[in-house]
Design a protein around this motif. Sequence first.
Motif, short mmCIF file in Angstrom:
data_model
loop_
_atom_site.label_atom_id
_atom_site.label_comp_id
_atom_site.label_asym_id
_atom_site.label_seq_id
_atom_site.Cartn_x
_atom_site.Cartn_y
_atom_site.Cartn_z
N LEU A 433 17.31 -12.81 -105.25
CA LEU A 433 18.33 -11.80 -105.55
C LEU A 433 19.37 -11.65 -104.46
O LEU A 433 20.39 -10.98 -104.66
CB LEU A 433 17.66 -10.45 -105.84
N GLY A 434 19.11 -12.21 -103.28
CA GLY A 434 20.14 -12.25 -102.26
C GLY A 434 20.26 -11.04 -101.37
O GLY A 434 21.30 -10.85 -100.72
N PHE A 435 19.25 -10.18 -101.28
CA PHE A 435 19.33 -9.04 -100.37
C PHE A 435 17.93 -8.70 -99.86
O PHE A 435 16.92 -9.10 -100.43
CB PHE A 435 19.96 -7.82 -101.05
N TRP A 436 17.90 -7.94 -98.76
CA TRP A 436 16.64 -7.48 -98.20
C TRP A 436 16.32 -6.08 -98.71
O TRP A 436 17.21 -5.23 -98.78
CB TRP A 436 16.70 -7.45 -96.67
N VAL A 437 15.08 -5.82 -99.03
CA VAL A 437 14.72 -4.51 -99.58
C VAL A 437 14.72 -3.43 -98.50
O VAL A 437 14.64 -2.24 -98.82
CB VAL A 437 13.32 -4.55 -100.23
N PHE A 438 14.85 -3.81 -97.21
CA PHE A 438 14.84 -2.83 -96.14
C PHE A 438 16.19 -2.14 -95.97
O PHE A 438 16.32 -1.24 -95.14
CB PHE A 438 14.48 -3.50 -94.81
N SER A 439 17.20 -2.55 -96.72
CA SER A 439 18.54 -1.99 -96.55
C SER A 439 18.52 -0.48 -96.76
O SER A 439 17.94 0.03 -97.71
CB SER A 439 19.51 -2.63 -97.55
N VAL A 440 19.17 0.26 -95.84
CA VAL A 440 19.27 1.72 -95.97
C VAL A 440 20.72 2.16 -96.11
O VAL A 440 21.01 3.35 -96.09
CB VAL A 440 18.63 2.43 -94.74
N PHE A 441 21.64 1.22 -96.29
CA PHE A 441 23.06 1.55 -96.42
C PHE A 441 23.49 1.36 -97.88
O PHE A 441 23.38 0.26 -98.42
CB PHE A 441 23.91 0.67 -95.50
N PRO A 442 23.97 2.41 -98.53
CA PRO A 442 24.37 2.30 -99.93
C PRO A 442 25.63 1.47 -100.11
O PRO A 442 26.40 1.28 -99.17
CB PRO A 442 24.63 3.76 -100.33
N ILE A 443 25.82 0.98 -101.33
CA ILE A 443 27.02 0.22 -101.69
C ILE A 443 28.02 1.18 -102.31
O ILE A 443 27.73 1.82 -103.33
CB ILE A 443 26.68 -0.90 -102.69
N ALA A 444 29.18 1.30 -101.70
CA ALA A 444 30.15 2.29 -102.16
C ALA A 444 30.82 1.88 -103.46
O ALA A 444 31.13 2.70 -104.30
CB ALA A 444 31.21 2.53 -101.08
N GLU A 445 31.04 0.59 -103.65
CA GLU A 445 31.76 0.12 -104.84
C GLU A 445 30.93 -0.94 -105.54
O GLU A 445 30.06 -1.57 -104.96
CB GLU A 445 33.12 -0.45 -104.44
N ALA A 446 31.27 -1.13 -106.82
CA ALA A 446 30.60 -2.19 -107.57
C ALA A 446 30.90 -3.53 -106.95
O ALA A 446 32.00 -3.78 -106.46
CB ALA A 446 31.07 -2.18 -109.03
N GLU A 447 29.92 -4.41 -106.93
CA GLU A 447 30.11 -5.71 -106.32
C GLU A 447 31.02 -6.57 -107.19
O GLU A 447 31.11 -6.38 -108.41
CB GLU A 447 28.76 -6.39 -106.14
N PRO A 448 31.70 -7.55 -106.59
CA PRO A 448 32.54 -8.44 -107.36
C PRO A 448 31.74 -9.16 -108.44
O PRO A 448 30.54 -9.36 -108.31
CB PRO A 448 33.06 -9.44 -106.31
N GLN A 449 32.45 -9.56 -109.50
CA GLN A 449 31.78 -10.22 -110.63
C GLN A 449 31.06 -11.49 -110.20
O GLN A 449 30.03 -11.84 -110.74
CB GLN A 449 32.83 -10.56 -111.70
N GLY A 450 31.59 -12.17 -109.19
CA GLY A 450 30.97 -13.40 -108.73
C GLY A 450 29.56 -13.17 -108.23
O GLY A 450 28.68 -14.01 -108.41
N GLN A 451 29.30 -11.97 -107.61
CA GLN A 451 27.97 -11.69 -107.12
C GLN A 451 27.02 -11.41 -108.26
O GLN A 451 25.83 -11.70 -108.19
CB GLN A 451 28.00 -10.52 -106.13
N VAL A 452 27.56 -10.78 -109.32
CA VAL A 452 26.73 -10.56 -110.49
C VAL A 452 26.33 -11.89 -111.09
O VAL A 452 25.19 -12.11 -111.48
CB VAL A 452 27.48 -9.70 -111.54
N ASP A 453 27.30 -12.82 -111.16
CA ASP A 453 26.99 -14.15 -111.71
C ASP A 453 25.94 -14.85 -110.87
O ASP A 453 25.06 -15.52 -111.39
CB ASP A 453 28.27 -15.00 -111.76
N THR A 454 26.05 -14.68 -109.53
CA THR A 454 25.08 -15.32 -108.66
C THR A 454 23.67 -14.82 -108.93
O THR A 454 22.71 -15.56 -108.97
CB THR A 454 25.45 -15.08 -107.19
N ALA A 455 23.55 -13.47 -109.11
CA ALA A 455 22.25 -12.88 -109.39
C ALA A 455 21.69 -13.39 -110.71
O ALA A 455 20.50 -13.67 -110.84
CB ALA A 455 22.36 -11.35 -109.43
N GLU A 456 22.58 -13.52 -111.71
CA GLU A 456 22.14 -14.02 -113.01
C GLU A 456 21.71 -15.48 -112.92
O GLU A 456 20.71 -15.90 -113.50
CB GLU A 456 23.24 -13.87 -114.05
#
Length: 460
Positions: A433-456
């Motif tokens: 999925l491309g991220f670490w579960v330890f992250s404690v910093f929220p995402i302020a905006e929706a990620e670019p569509q390219g990242q969604v495609d990468t996850a898919e």
Amino acid sequence: MNRRSSILPLMVSVVSRGFAAVSQLVLFWCLFRQLSKHDAGYFSVFYNSFVILAPLMLLGTHQFGMRTLSEFDGRGTETSQAARGLLSMSLRTVICFVGLLVPLAYLGQLMIPQFVAGFSEQAGESGTVMANQLPWLVGASAFGAISLAVASHLHGLRQLARSIFFSHIAVPFATIVLLWYFGGDSTHDAVRCFFAATVISATAAVVTWLVTFRQVGHSAEVSAQSAGQVAGGNSRWRSSLDFAAMNLCMLLMNWAPVIIAGFLLLPDRVAELHIAQRSANVTNFLLIVVGFTFAPQFRNAWAKDDVARFRNLVTQCSRLLIGVGTPIGIAVVLLSPNIMGLFGEDYRSAWLLLVILGIGQYLNLVTGTVNQILVMCGLEKTLRNITFYACLFAIVATIVLSLWFGVVGAAVAIAMAVALQNVVAVLAVHRKLGFWVFSVFPIAEAEPQGQVDTAEQSLA
């Protein structure tokens, strides 16, 4: 994301799961203060066998149903019909399992004592006692599976309090009442009270389910059709079997060591190991609450390709687990003699087992809800493979370390297996999925569509 809509389910889950944790500990407190350590050891093996067998009877259909129903936002007619069909699939699976296991249980009564008698006198005694409980184990597991199926589907429908009640509270509570009314000072009495409690719980669960959907006209044909459409045809069985294999490996990794120790060690030592493991799960309480609450939200966000919301949910989980879980873990380790002493002065000396298992559960806690993340993103096959190797490690390590170091070795084997499974799962989330579960910093905006495609694409 509505902050209130996220906090309210969490609070409901905290309160409900708090009662669940208390009811579990009270059950063992009542039992282990009445039973001798010898009988308590045999009941520990019975109970852990139940914990493994009851979910196995569902072949993962309850987890598939929970995940499928989590995609719905409401409780309309379509939701109700799909829920009926998915629950029907789970109940049919239980009935098939019972038909298979009943003759095997009676056959095991005859063969198991003879098979293990040659290993040692202790193994022969343990084999005889455990074999005599097999029919009761199959019956209790069948009724327990019915309660679990209803609880899982209520979970998918976001009825968290009812779900936790039937999955964790009903059976311990009913067992405590029956023990208080009828009394019980032997493994024989405890097992039969526990069986009766599973019957009461399953009956109440089915009645609750019928009342919940009484306003929707029932049609078995329509319900089955709706379930098939929601599940995507035969894929529902493929996913369910993946869940079943994953679930079996997870349960064996956690609870099979106690069963193995039941044949290799004295029953008194097995009782100490069981109580230490159950007490260590207090540390795991927060993880269960957070994972239970956020699992449907994970699935809902992932199904809608809302990656930013999904990542923010993971962030909330990490903050809660690390911030609140650390002092809980420290308290369990520091107070281990006092915690073990609650179950009787004979257990206080086994405080080292609680320290070892508490450290293992803390590592489980801080790695986050990695199992829920993988499952809700459709990566149950990945988790299945991880849990298989962790389960294999737990079984081999328990045998070897128990023979070398006794009950302390068994505790170390459990802690190492839990830590191994979670570390590998964290790496799998990062790779898939491309991220670490330890992250404690929220995402302020929706990620670019390219990242969604990468996850898919990573799921392809």
